[in-house]
Design a protein around this motif. Structure first.
Motif, PDB file in Angstrom:
ATOM      1  N   ASP A  43       0.866  -1.180   0.000  1.00 60.69           N
ATOM      2  CA  ASP A  43       0.000   0.000   0.000  1.00 60.69           C
ATOM      3  C   ASP A  43       0.903   1.230   0.000  1.00 60.69           C
ATOM      4  O   ASP A  43       1.759   1.359   0.874  1.00 60.69           O
ATOM      5  CB  ASP A  43      -0.883  -0.039   1.252  1.00 60.69           C
ATOM      6  N   VAL A  44       0.731   2.095  -0.981  1.00 59.81           N
ATOM      7  CA  VAL A  44       1.596   3.281  -1.052  1.00 59.81           C
ATOM      8  C   VAL A  44       0.809   4.582  -0.916  1.00 59.81           C
ATOM      9  O   VAL A  44       1.347   5.654  -1.146  1.00 59.81           O
ATOM     10  CB  VAL A  44       2.406   3.300  -2.375  1.00 59.81           C
ATOM     11  N   GLY A  45      -0.472   4.470  -0.562  1.00 66.75           N
ATOM     12  CA  GLY A  45      -1.256   5.698  -0.405  1.00 66.75           C
ATOM     13  C   GLY A  45      -2.701   5.530  -0.826  1.00 66.75           C
ATOM     14  O   GLY A  45      -3.324   6.486  -1.293  1.00 66.75           O
ATOM     15  N   SER A  46      -3.240   4.321  -0.674  1.00 62.90           N
ATOM     16  CA  SER A  46      -4.629   4.075  -1.092  1.00 62.90           C
ATOM     17  C   SER A  46      -5.579   4.648  -0.041  1.00 62.90           C
ATOM     18  O   SER A  46      -5.168   4.935   1.087  1.00 62.90           O
ATOM     19  CB  SER A  46      -4.892   2.583  -1.257  1.00 62.90           C
ATOM     20  N   SER A  47      -6.841   4.746  -0.431  1.00 60.94           N
ATOM     21  CA  SER A  47      -7.833   5.280   0.509  1.00 60.94           C
ATOM     22  C   SER A  47      -8.411   4.169   1.375  1.00 60.94           C
ATOM     23  O   SER A  47      -9.384   4.392   2.081  1.00 60.94           O
ATOM     24  CB  SER A  47      -8.945   5.985  -0.261  1.00 60.94           C
ATOM     25  N   ASN A  48      -7.847   3.006   1.331  1.00 62.82           N
ATOM     26  CA  ASN A  48      -8.201   1.840   2.155  1.00 62.82           C
ATOM     27  C   ASN A  48      -9.200   0.893   1.489  1.00 62.82           C
ATOM     28  O   ASN A  48      -9.336  -0.239   1.931  1.00 62.82           O
ATOM     29  CB  ASN A  48      -8.737   2.223   3.544  1.00 62.82           C
ATOM     30  N   ALA A  49      -9.930   1.360   0.462  1.00 62.01           N
ATOM     31  CA  ALA A  49     -10.886   0.465  -0.199  1.00 62.01           C
ATOM     32  C   ALA A  49     -10.137  -0.724  -0.801  1.00 62.01           C
ATOM     33  O   ALA A  49     -10.595  -1.871  -0.724  1.00 62.01           O
ATOM     34  CB  ALA A  49     -11.643   1.217  -1.284  1.00 62.01           C
ATOM     35  N   ASN A  51      -7.294  -2.041   0.213  1.00 62.07           N
ATOM     36  CA  ASN A  51      -6.880  -2.960   1.285  1.00 62.07           C
ATOM     37  C   ASN A  51      -8.028  -3.882   1.665  1.00 62.07           C
ATOM     38  O   ASN A  51      -7.834  -5.070   1.910  1.00 62.07           O
ATOM     39  CB  ASN A  51      -6.444  -2.163   2.524  1.00 62.07           C
ATOM     40  N   PHE A  52      -9.230  -3.310   1.731  1.00 62.18           N
ATOM     41  CA  PHE A  52     -10.404  -4.116   2.072  1.00 62.18           C
ATOM     42  C   PHE A  52     -10.711  -5.116   0.951  1.00 62.18           C
ATOM     43  O   PHE A  52     -11.136  -6.231   1.211  1.00 62.18           O
ATOM     44  CB  PHE A  52     -11.611  -3.195   2.334  1.00 62.18           C
ATOM     45  N   ASP A 113      -6.585   4.083  -6.999  1.00 64.83           N
ATOM     46  CA  ASP A 113      -7.958   4.420  -6.567  1.00 64.83           C
ATOM     47  C   ASP A 113      -8.149   5.921  -6.381  1.00 64.83           C
ATOM     48  O   ASP A 113      -9.174   6.349  -5.870  1.00 64.83           O
ATOM     49  CB  ASP A 113      -8.299   3.685  -5.264  1.00 64.83           C
ATOM     50  N   ASN A 117      -8.817  12.417  -7.587  1.00 65.64           N
ATOM     51  CA  ASN A 117      -8.313  12.944  -6.333  1.00 65.64           C
ATOM     52  C   ASN A 117      -6.934  13.580  -6.551  1.00 65.64           C
ATOM     53  O   ASN A 117      -6.015  12.909  -6.983  1.00 65.64           O
ATOM     54  CB  ASN A 117      -8.185  11.746  -5.388  1.00 65.64           C
ATOM     55  N   VAL A 119      -4.286  13.992  -5.131  1.00 69.86           N
ATOM     56  CA  VAL A 119      -3.243  13.662  -4.149  1.00 69.86           C
ATOM     57  C   VAL A 119      -2.317  12.597  -4.721  1.00 69.86           C
ATOM     58  O   VAL A 119      -2.665  11.887  -5.661  1.00 69.86           O
ATOM     59  CB  VAL A 119      -3.834  13.145  -2.810  1.00 69.86           C
TER      60      VAL A 119
ATOM     61  N   LYS B  98       1.367   7.807   5.378  1.00 69.37           N
ATOM     62  CA  LYS B  98       0.041   7.800   4.743  1.00 69.37           C
ATOM     63  C   LYS B  98      -0.575   9.199   4.723  1.00 69.37           C
ATOM     64  O   LYS B  98      -1.777   9.348   4.548  1.00 69.37           O
ATOM     65  CB  LYS B  98      -0.851   6.814   5.515  1.00 69.37           C
ATOM     66  N   ARG B 100      -1.844  12.158   3.200  1.00 69.33           N
ATOM     67  CA  ARG B 100      -2.233  12.476   1.820  1.00 69.33           C
ATOM     68  C   ARG B 100      -2.749  13.912   1.669  1.00 69.33           C
ATOM     69  O   ARG B 100      -3.277  14.269   0.625  1.00 69.33           O
ATOM     70  CB  ARG B 100      -3.287  11.473   1.330  1.00 69.33           C
ATOM     71  N   LYS B 120     -13.129   9.789   0.083  1.00 70.71           N
ATOM     72  CA  LYS B 120     -11.824   9.180  -0.210  1.00 70.71           C
ATOM     73  C   LYS B 120     -10.813   9.345   0.931  1.00 70.71           C
ATOM     74  O   LYS B 120      -9.693   8.886   0.820  1.00 70.71           O
ATOM     75  CB  LYS B 120     -11.250   9.794  -1.497  1.00 70.71           C
ATOM     76  N   SER B 123     -11.888   5.143   2.790  1.00 69.47           N
ATOM     77  CA  SER B 123     -13.023   4.585   2.038  1.00 69.47           C
ATOM     78  C   SER B 123     -13.923   3.687   2.876  1.00 69.47           C
ATOM     79  O   SER B 123     -15.121   3.612   2.627  1.00 69.47           O
ATOM     80  CB  SER B 123     -12.517   3.792   0.839  1.00 69.47           C
ATOM     81  N   TYR B 204     -18.675   0.241  -1.109  1.00 64.22           N
ATOM     82  CA  TYR B 204     -18.334   1.071   0.062  1.00 64.22           C
ATOM     83  C   TYR B 204     -19.328   2.216   0.246  1.00 64.22           C
ATOM     84  O   TYR B 204     -19.018   3.194   0.912  1.00 64.22           O
ATOM     85  CB  TYR B 204     -16.884   1.571  -0.058  1.00 64.22           C
TER      86      TYR B 204
END
Lengths: 155, 415
Positions: A43-49, A51-52, A113, A117, A119, B98, B100, B120, B123, B204
Motif C-alpha cells: 500500500d503506497v497511499g490508497s484510501s483503504n478500499a 486494502n479491504f 484508486d 483525487n 493527491v 500515509k 495524503r 476518499k 473509504s 463502500y
C-alpha cells in the motif's frame, strides 16, 4: 462444543464461475508462471478500499488457492507486486526498495484508486508494469486479472 | 460525558470541538484555562503525525521498527517498538507514510466536490466522512436536510458499521489462528460488501450521499432482498459468534490483551466501541440528529481486546436488526429530493457523525460558494494514541489483537 473443522465443513462457500479481467495484462519477459502465482501487496497511499478488497479476495467465495494463487508475506517470494494507491512522497523510497527485493522475472500491477483525487504522485516510472487499473476493482475483477496473468505468462 | 475531539484556529482565536452528551459544539478558548480540563487537549492541538515520538532508553533496550512495508500491517504506516526482548516498553507510531493532505485537497473545492472527496479520506468510513462533511456544509449554507435524506444517512451509516465490525472480528479471528471462524467471517464480510453493492451500487456506499440529496435510492424489490440478506447475516453471525465464545483458545488470546482503563479511554477522547468497551457511554447514537429512534448504547466493562470485540459484535447485530426494521418502512419516508435550493453563499458550519470506530467531525468555512477553510477530526487519531498506550507492557505476539481491536486506520488518522 463442536469441533471447529467439523463446523466448517458444513457450508460450501466456494463459487464456481468465470472471472474476467477489467484490463489487458501484459507478458513478463522470460516468465513461466504455469502452476502458481505468488503475489505481494504494498500500500503506497490508497484510501483503504483496495486494502479491504484484498481482504475480501481472500474470502472463501473466491478460494484463490484452488487456482494456485497465494498472497506471500515477503517480496522475496513474489512473482507479482500489487501496488495499492497512488504513491505519496514518503512511500516512493520504500516502494523502490521493495521492488529491488523481488526476484527476476516479476511483474507489477498498479491499482490507482485516486483517479478523481488531486493527491499522490502521478509518474513513478516503474519498470515491468503489466497492468494498470483506474478505480477500485472488486475481488472478482482482481481474481480475473491474476488468472489472466497466469494465462498470459504460463505459455 | 463531554469528549474533546478537536482543536481549531479561527480568525486567530482558538476553538474546541466538544461532544456534549453526543451533540457537537464549538467552545471558544477565551482564557488560558480553557481546554486544560481535557487531558487530550495538547495532543489534539499539536496534532503531531509522529505519535509519542519520545524514544526510551535503558539497559538492553532497542528499537524494533514494524512497517511501513510488512505483510502484518498492510497499510502504509510504521510502529517503533522499544523493547529489551520481551515486553513492549514504549510504542511510537509514524503516520507520515500515509499523509495524503486531504484537508488541503478539499480546500478551494465546490461544496459538492468536497463531499465527494471526503469519501476518499478513508473509504471504509466513506459514509461517516461524507455525512459529517455534508452536515457541516449544510449548516454553513443554511440548509436543513429533509427527513428522507436524514433517515437514509442513518441507515447507510449502520450498513457501514456492519461490514466494518465484521472486518474487525474477522481480523481478530485470523490473528488468533482461528482458521474456520476467520473463513466464515471472511465470507460474511464479502457478503456484506455485496449487499452494499446491491443496495447502493457501491461496495463502500460511495457516491450516494450529497448535500441534502440521496442518489440512487433503491427500488422496493432491492430493499426486500436486502432485508432478507441482513436476516441471513444476523442468523449466521450469531451462530458463529456463540460458537466462538465457547472456544477458550480464542478467548484466551483476546482476554486481558491491550487493556485500557476508563480514565485512559476518557482522557484520550475515544468514542464508540473503544470507549464503550471500558464501561463508559458516549451518547453518540443520536449525534446526526436523525428522526429515527437511536440505537441502544452497548457497553462492556473490561476494556481489553475481548471487550472491544464483544461491543462490536453486539453493535453489529443491533445494526442489522435496525436496518431490517427501518428498511421495511423506508418507502413511506417523505422528502423533497431536490439538489438545488436557495442557499447562503457564505457561512461556517460544524458537522458530526459516528463512524464504526468513533466520532468524525468536520468544520468548514464557505466563501463565494467554495470551501475556504476545512478541518476534519477523525476517530483513528485518538485511536492510534490509544493503541500506543494499550501496547505498553504487552508482548509482541499480542500486537495484532491490540491493533486490530481498535479498528483504526492510518489513512483515517493521517488524512
Amino acid at each position: 462444543m463442536k469441533w471447529w473443522p467439523l463446523y466448517g465443513l458444513k457450508k460450501k462457500w466456494t463459487e464456481r464461475r468465470t472471472y474476467e479481467s477489467p484490463v489487458a495484462v501484459g507478458r513478463i519477459p522470460g516468465s513461466r508462471f504455469r502452476r502458481s502465482l505468488f503475489v505481494y501487496v504494498i500500500d503506497v497511499g490508497s484510501s483503504n478500499a483496495l486494502n479491504f478488497e484484498i481482504d475480501a479476495l481472500e474470502a472463501p467465495q473466491y478460494n484463490i488457492h484452488r487456482f494456485g494463487i497465494y498472497m506471500t508475506d515477503s517480496p522475496r517470494h513474489a512473482d507479482v507486486l500489487l501496488i495499492l494507491g497512488r504513491p505519496v512522497k514518503a512511500m516512493i523510497s520504500p516502494l523502490r526498495e521493495t521492488i529491488d527485493q523481488i526476484p527476476r522475472p516479476f511483474g507489477i500491477i498498479i491499482l490507482d484508486d485516486c483517479t478523481d483525487n488531486p493527491v499522490g504522485l502521478n509518474d513513478t516510472e516503474l519498470l515491468n508494469v503489466i497492468a494498470e487499473v483506474k478505480g477500485v476493482p472488486d475481488p472478482s475483477q482482481l481474481l480475473g486479472m491474476l488468472l489472466e496473468c497466469l494465462r498470459v505468462n504460463g505459455k | 460525558m463531554n469528549i474533546l475531539i478537536g482543536v481549531l484556529q479561527k480568525e486567530e482565536n482558538e476553538y474546541l470541538v466538544v461532544l456534549k452528551e453526543g451533540k457537537a459544539c464549538l467552545v471558544a478558548s477565551e482564557s488560558e484555562t480553557t481546554g486544560k480540563e481535557y487531558l487530550n487537549y495538547q495532543i489534539l492541538k499539536e496534532h503531531n503525525l509522529l505519535i509519542k515520538g519520545e524514544p526510551v532508553s535503558g539497559y538492553g533496550v532497542f528499537r524494533f521498527r514494524y512497517g511501513p512495508v510488512t505483510s502484518g500491517l498492510r497499510e502504509a504506516g510504521s510502529f517503533s517498538l522499544y523493547t529489551y526482548g520481551e515486553k513492549i516498553l514504549h510504542t511510537t507510531i509514524d503516520l507520515n507514510w500515509k499523509h495524503r493532505q486531504m484537508e488541503q485537497s478539499m480546500t478551494g473545492q465546490k461544496p459538492d466536490d468536497a463531499v465527494k472527496l471526503s469519501e476518499k479520506v478513508c473509504s471504509n468510513f466513506a459514509v461517516s466522512h461524507s455525512v459529517a462533511c455534508s452536515l457541516a456544509l449544510e449548516n454553513a449554507l443554511g440548509i436543513r436536510a429533509n427527513t428522507l435524506v436524514r433517515n437514509w444517512r442513518t441507515l447507510l451509516m449502520e450498513a457501514e458499521r456492519v461490514y466494518n465490525h465484521l472486518h474487525v472480528i474477522y481480523k481478530l479471528a485470523s490473528a488468533a489462528a482461528q482458521k474456520v471462524l476467520a473463513s466464515h467471517l471472511g465470507a460474511l464480510f464479502e457478503e456484506s460488501l455485496r449487499i452494499n453493492k446491491a443496495l447502493s451500487g457501491s461496495r463502500y456506499l460511495m457516491g450516494i450521499n450529497q448535500i441534502n440529496h440521496i442518489n440512487n435510492l433503491p427500488a422496493l424489490d432491492t430493499i426486500r432482498k436486502t432485508i432478507k440478506d441482513y436476516q441471513g447475516i444476523i442468523f449466521q453471525f450469531e451462530k458463529l459468534y456463540k460458537h466462538s465464545l465457547s472456544n477458550p483458545n480464542f478467548l484466551d488470546r483476546l482476554h486481558h490483551a491491550g487493556m485500557l482503563s476508563r480514565e485512559q479511554a476518557s482522557s484520550l477522547g475515544l468514542s464508540r466501541p473503544s470507549l464503550r468497551a471500558c464501561g463508559l457511554e458516549d451518547n453518540l447514537n443520536g449525534a446526526t440528529g436523525e428522526h429515527l429512534i437511536a440505537l441502544p448504547v452497548v457497553t462492556q466493562q473490561e476494556g481489553d481486546a475481548l471487550a472491544r470485540m464483544e461491543t462490536r459484535a453486539e453493535e453489529l447485530v443491533n445494526s442489522c436488526q435496525y436496518l431490517i426494521d427501518h428498511l421495511k418502512v423506508s418507502d413511506i419516508w417523505e422528502g423533497y429530493n431536490v439538489a438545488d435550493m436557495a442557499v447562503k453563499p457564505e457561512g461556517e458550519g460544524l458537522g458530526i457523525s459516528h463512524s464504526p470506530s468513533g466520532a468524525v467531525g468536520y468544520y468548514v468555512v464557505i466563501k463565494n460558494n467554495r470551501v475556504s477553510y476545512l478541518r476534519m477530526f477523525t476517530p483513528s487519531y485518538p485511536g492510534m494514541h490509544a493503541v500506543s498506550e494499550a501496547l505498553k507492557d504487552q508482548v509482541f505476539t499480542d500486537f495484532p489483537f491490540v491493533y486490530d481491536s481498535f479498528g483504526v486506520h492510518f489513512t483515517d488518522a493521517a488524512c
